[in-house]
Write a protein that holds these residues in place. Structure first.
Motif, mmCIF file in Angstrom:
data_model
loop_
_atom_site.group_PDB
_atom_site.id
_atom_site.type_symbol
_atom_site.label_atom_id
_atom_site.label_comp_id
_atom_site.label_asym_id
_atom_site.label_seq_id
_atom_site.Cartn_x
_atom_site.Cartn_y
_atom_site.Cartn_z
ATOM 1 N N ILE A 1 2.540 -15.013 25.877
ATOM 2 C CA ILE A 1 1.428 -15.376 25.017
ATOM 3 C C ILE A 1 1.570 -14.648 23.673
ATOM 4 C CG2 ILE A 1 -1.087 -15.423 24.783
ATOM 5 C CD1 ILE A 1 -0.019 -17.099 27.079
ATOM 6 N N TYR A 2 1.335 -15.356 22.565
ATOM 7 C CA TYR A 2 1.388 -14.760 21.241
ATOM 8 C C TYR A 2 0.005 -14.840 20.599
ATOM 9 C CZ TYR A 2 6.494 -14.975 21.516
ATOM 10 O OH TYR A 2 7.784 -14.806 21.893
ATOM 11 N N GLU A 3 -0.353 -13.762 19.926
ATOM 12 C CA GLU A 3 -1.596 -13.744 19.160
ATOM 13 C C GLU A 3 -1.291 -13.345 17.717
ATOM 14 O OE1 GLU A 3 -5.023 -12.544 22.440
ATOM 15 O OE2 GLU A 3 -4.332 -11.078 20.966
ATOM 16 N N THR A 4 -2.005 -13.947 16.772
ATOM 17 C CA THR A 4 -1.882 -13.572 15.366
ATOM 18 C C THR A 4 -3.016 -12.622 15.019
ATOM 19 O OG1 THR A 4 -0.865 -15.687 14.812
ATOM 20 C CG2 THR A 4 -1.808 -14.423 13.005
ATOM 21 N N ASN A 5 -2.659 -11.437 14.542
ATOM 22 C CA ASN A 5 -3.642 -10.385 14.323
ATOM 23 C C ASN A 5 -4.098 -10.307 12.875
ATOM 24 O OD1 ASN A 5 -3.263 -9.388 17.054
ATOM 25 N ND2 ASN A 5 -1.341 -8.505 16.337
ATOM 26 N N GLU A 6 -5.322 -9.865 12.696
ATOM 27 C CA GLU A 6 -5.798 -9.460 11.385
ATOM 28 C C GLU A 6 -5.571 -7.961 11.253
ATOM 29 O OE1 GLU A 6 -9.841 -10.739 11.298
ATOM 30 O OE2 GLU A 6 -9.325 -12.858 10.998
ATOM 31 N N ILE A 7 -5.227 -7.504 10.049
ATOM 32 C CA ILE A 7 -4.708 -6.154 9.850
ATOM 33 C C ILE A 7 -5.647 -5.316 8.990
ATOM 34 C CG2 ILE A 7 -2.794 -4.828 8.862
ATOM 35 C CD1 ILE A 7 -1.041 -7.326 9.343
ATOM 36 N N ASP A 8 -5.839 -4.061 9.389
ATOM 37 C CA ASP A 8 -6.414 -3.019 8.542
ATOM 38 C C ASP A 8 -5.291 -2.043 8.232
ATOM 39 O OD1 ASP A 8 -8.952 -4.060 8.504
ATOM 40 O OD2 ASP A 8 -9.754 -2.709 10.030
ATOM 41 N N LEU A 9 -4.818 -2.043 6.993
ATOM 42 C CA LEU A 9 -3.644 -1.258 6.632
ATOM 43 C C LEU A 9 -4.001 -0.196 5.593
ATOM 44 C CD1 LEU A 9 -0.607 -0.728 6.704
ATOM 45 C CD2 LEU A 9 -0.315 -2.559 5.019
ATOM 46 N N PHE A 10 -3.587 1.033 5.881
ATOM 47 C CA PHE A 10 -3.786 2.147 4.962
ATOM 48 C C PHE A 10 -2.422 2.576 4.435
ATOM 49 C CE2 PHE A 10 -7.376 2.049 7.742
ATOM 50 C CZ PHE A 10 -8.462 2.501 7.010
ATOM 51 N N CYS A 11 -2.185 2.373 3.147
ATOM 52 C CA CYS A 11 -0.943 2.821 2.512
ATOM 53 C C CYS A 11 -1.198 4.176 1.863
ATOM 54 C CB CYS A 11 -0.466 1.815 1.475
ATOM 55 S SG CYS A 11 0.223 0.313 2.188
ATOM 56 N N VAL A 12 -0.521 5.189 2.373
ATOM 57 C CA VAL A 12 -0.700 6.559 1.902
ATOM 58 C C VAL A 12 0.567 6.948 1.149
ATOM 59 C CG1 VAL A 12 -1.229 8.923 2.586
ATOM 60 C CG2 VAL A 12 -2.121 7.008 3.943
ATOM 61 N N PHE A 13 0.495 7.095 -0.176
ATOM 62 C CA PHE A 13 1.710 7.243 -0.966
ATOM 63 C C PHE A 13 1.716 8.518 -1.795
ATOM 64 C CE2 PHE A 13 -1.219 4.632 -3.415
ATOM 65 C CZ PHE A 13 -1.151 5.147 -4.701
ATOM 66 N N ASP A 14 2.918 9.014 -2.007
ATOM 67 C CA ASP A 14 3.176 10.309 -2.626
ATOM 68 C C ASP A 14 3.248 10.163 -4.143
ATOM 69 O OD1 ASP A 14 4.142 12.794 -3.350
ATOM 70 O OD2 ASP A 14 5.681 12.864 -1.791
ATOM 71 N N CYS A 15 2.423 10.926 -4.854
ATOM 72 C CA CYS A 15 2.515 10.942 -6.319
ATOM 73 C C CYS A 15 2.732 12.362 -6.828
ATOM 74 C CB CYS A 15 1.276 10.311 -6.951
ATOM 75 S SG CYS A 15 -0.263 11.177 -6.618
ATOM 76 N N SER A 16 3.378 13.193 -5.998
ATOM 77 C CA SER A 16 3.648 14.581 -6.386
ATOM 78 C C SER A 16 4.838 14.640 -7.337
ATOM 79 C CB SER A 16 3.926 15.432 -5.144
ATOM 80 O OG SER A 16 5.124 15.000 -4.504
ATOM 81 N N GLY A 17 5.098 15.828 -7.869
ATOM 82 C CA GLY A 17 6.139 15.995 -8.864
ATOM 83 C C GLY A 17 7.544 15.736 -8.353
ATOM 84 N N SER A 18 7.764 15.809 -7.034
ATOM 85 C CA SER A 18 9.104 15.572 -6.494
ATOM 86 C C SER A 18 9.484 14.093 -6.523
ATOM 87 C CB SER A 18 9.194 16.093 -5.058
ATOM 88 O OG SER A 18 8.278 15.410 -4.220
ATOM 89 N N MET A 19 8.520 13.225 -6.762
ATOM 90 C CA MET A 19 8.796 11.787 -6.867
ATOM 91 C C MET A 19 9.245 11.471 -8.290
ATOM 92 S SD MET A 19 8.218 10.280 -3.902
ATOM 93 C CE MET A 19 7.921 8.556 -4.321
ATOM 94 N N ASN A 20 10.570 11.403 -8.491
ATOM 95 C CA ASN A 20 11.090 11.134 -9.826
ATOM 96 C C ASN A 20 10.924 9.665 -10.198
ATOM 97 O OD1 ASN A 20 13.224 9.709 -8.588
ATOM 98 N ND2 ASN A 20 14.461 11.575 -8.438
ATOM 99 N N VAL A 21 11.438 9.294 -11.369
ATOM 100 C CA VAL A 21 11.236 7.934 -11.876
ATOM 101 C C VAL A 21 11.842 6.895 -10.934
ATOM 102 C CG1 VAL A 21 11.790 6.332 -13.749
ATOM 103 C CG2 VAL A 21 11.115 8.684 -14.285
ATOM 104 N N ASN A 22 13.047 7.145 -10.447
ATOM 105 C CA ASN A 22 13.705 6.188 -9.566
ATOM 106 C C ASN A 22 12.936 6.004 -8.265
ATOM 107 O OD1 ASN A 22 15.953 4.454 -8.790
ATOM 108 N ND2 ASN A 22 16.532 6.097 -7.381
ATOM 109 N N LYS A 23 12.512 7.109 -7.677
ATOM 110 C CA LYS A 23 11.734 7.041 -6.433
ATOM 111 C C LYS A 23 10.411 6.310 -6.660
ATOM 112 C CE LYS A 23 13.493 11.447 -4.608
ATOM 113 N NZ LYS A 23 13.118 12.823 -4.224
ATOM 114 N N THR A 24 9.768 6.627 -7.778
ATOM 115 C CA THR A 24 8.469 6.012 -8.071
ATOM 116 C C THR A 24 8.604 4.508 -8.273
ATOM 117 O OG1 THR A 24 7.652 8.067 -9.059
ATOM 118 C CG2 THR A 24 6.490 6.042 -9.612
ATOM 119 N N ASN A 25 9.659 4.083 -8.927
ATOM 120 C CA ASN A 25 9.868 2.640 -9.129
ATOM 121 C C ASN A 25 10.063 1.926 -7.793
ATOM 122 O OD1 ASN A 25 9.627 2.770 -11.902
ATOM 123 N ND2 ASN A 25 11.829 3.012 -12.255
ATOM 124 N N HIS A 26 10.837 2.529 -6.890
ATOM 125 C CA HIS A 26 11.018 1.941 -5.565
ATOM 126 C C HIS A 26 9.703 1.931 -4.787
ATOM 127 C CE1 HIS A 26 15.326 2.425 -6.356
ATOM 128 N NE2 HIS A 26 15.531 1.582 -5.368
#
Length: 245
Positions: free
Chosen positions: A10-35
């Motif tokens: 049996i397959y069910e299609t779910n509705e999602i509650d998604l929390f995206c927790v993302f890093d904006c500290s100084g170690s995130m350089n330009v390349n990392k931030t763009n990705h």
């Protein structure tokens, strides 16, 4: 006695509650931030109007930039605007603060047993501030375990690092039935595949539904263990009492 088992998938299609927790500290350089921004924008577009999304940033402190909202067209535009507008800072990387903010969000804006799939995606380079016991996997898992007694959720981690994969990110996702994805030096096509894989896993639930048919020349008057069955019935024997033991 003849017992016949049928086990359709049996397959069910779910509705999602998604929390995206993302890093904006100084170690995130330009390349990392763009990705990171590319991944977040792909996540937003992969959700539909019945799904809900929250955006939480963290450095030394954490901040809910978007409270849990349905991903209608207008709310998607707002989410994209938030993603494109955030900047990194020189503060420390505090996973404990990020986890606390998620816990506050899932507690305040979701309901128990509402049928919605609840999940976190941590997006970070996985370099917590040194010397902080509260940033350890063990500490954060203890924190999440306390809330998992009420809320069931998965954790996926996206790591934006060109060095060895931090054990924290792998452990965090493995222990919460998720997966780790390394993104920093990955072309856009693979980032999209990773996002669709994560959202697809949340979107669809499959399980086996077992039907059992019993034929006997004797009268069946009791079923032992039927309290573990969600649905059962009797046919062909008028002397069955339907008593459950």
């Amino acid at each position: 006695v003849i017992i016949t088992l049928k086990e359709p998938l049996i397959y069910e299609t779910n509705e999602i509650d998604l929390f995206c927790v993302f890093d904006c500290s100084g170690s995130m350089n330009v390349n990392k931030t763009n990705h990171l921004k590319s991944a977040l924008n792909l996540i937003i577009e992969a959700l539909n109007e019945n799904d809900r999304l929250s955006l939480i940033s963290f450095g030394f402190m954490s901040n809910t930039r978007l409270k849990l909202l349905e991903m209608t067209d207008s709310n998607k535009k707002e989410a994209h605007k938030i993603v494109e507008g955030f900047k990194t800072n020189e503060n420390a990387t505090n996973f404990n603060a990020a986890t606390q903010e998620f816990v506050k969000g899932i507690t305040n804006y979701t309901e128990l047993n509402d049928g919605r799939v609840k999940s976190i995606i941590f997006l970070t380079d996985g370099v917590p501030s040194s010397g902080s016991e509260r940033n350890s996997t063990k500490y954060l898992m203890t924190l999440l375990k306390d809330y998992n007694r009420q809320y069931d959720f998965t954790v996926n981690t996206f790591g934006f690092t060109s060095v060895d994969v931090p054990n924290f990110l792998v452990d965090f996702s493995d222990k919460r039935d998720g997966a780790f994805y390394s993104i920093n030096n990955t072309e856009m096509g693979k980032i999209k595949d990773y996002v669709l894989n994560v959202i697809g896993a949340m979107r669809t639930t499959s399980y086996n539904f077992v039907n059992m048919k019993i034929q006997s020349k004797y009268n069946i008057t009791k079923i032992y263990g039927a309290n573990h069955l969600s649905n059962y019935s009797f046919e062909g024997n008028k002397n069955i009492t339907n008593e459950v033991r």
